[in-house]
Design an enzyme around this catalytic site. Structure first.
Site, short mmCIF file in Angstrom:
data_model
loop_
_atom_site.label_atom_id
_atom_site.label_comp_id
_atom_site.label_asym_id
_atom_site.label_seq_id
_atom_site.Cartn_x
_atom_site.Cartn_y
_atom_site.Cartn_z
CG MET A 31 -44.89 151.79 13.91
SD MET A 31 -43.97 153.08 14.76
CE MET A 31 -42.61 152.34 15.55
N PRO A 32 -44.38 147.69 11.52
CG PRO A 32 -45.26 146.93 9.51
CD PRO A 32 -45.36 148.00 10.52
CD GLU A 33 -37.03 147.85 13.51
OE1 GLU A 33 -35.80 147.82 13.63
OE2 GLU A 33 -37.79 148.42 14.31
CB VAL A 78 -42.78 149.94 6.56
CG1 VAL A 78 -41.81 148.82 6.21
CG2 VAL A 78 -44.22 149.47 6.46
CB THR A 79 -38.29 150.45 10.26
OG1 THR A 79 -38.93 151.59 10.82
CG2 THR A 79 -36.79 150.62 10.32
#
Length: 93
Positions: free
Chosen positions: A1-3, A39-40
């Site tokens: 979960m990339p942020e 993605v956030t």
């Protein structure tokens, strides 16, 4: 979960910010083999008077510019082609 967090001076439109966040999301999904839903992207804005570079606030830096330079900075350095006159032969070479 990339942020991803983007720190920037305030002043861009909601449409500009949304386009930037979409581009970041697309880059992450293409390069990290993840889904857009994972993605956030968050924008953290500061007033021009609350951000400093080279010992001057962005407001002070902007105040020292000519109106043309200030206009260019507000557009992210991109020329405003709608305000230019007809091209000359020298412009075409």
């Amino acid at each position: 979960m990339p942020e991803v967090q983007v720190f920037m001076a305030a002043g861009k439109t909601d449409e500009q910010k949304k386009n930037m966040m979409c581009d970041i999301t697309n880059a992450l999904t293409e390069n990290l083999d993840c889904t857009a839903e994972s993605v956030t992207v968050q924008i953290i804005e500061a007033k021009w008077s609350h951000k400093m570079k080279g010992g001057q606030t962005f407001e002070e830096r902007r105040a020292g510019q000519t109106p043309y330079e200030r206009d260019q900075a507000l557009r992210g350095g991109r020329p405003d082609l709608t305000q230019q006159g007809p091209a000359t032969q020298a412009d075409r070479s």
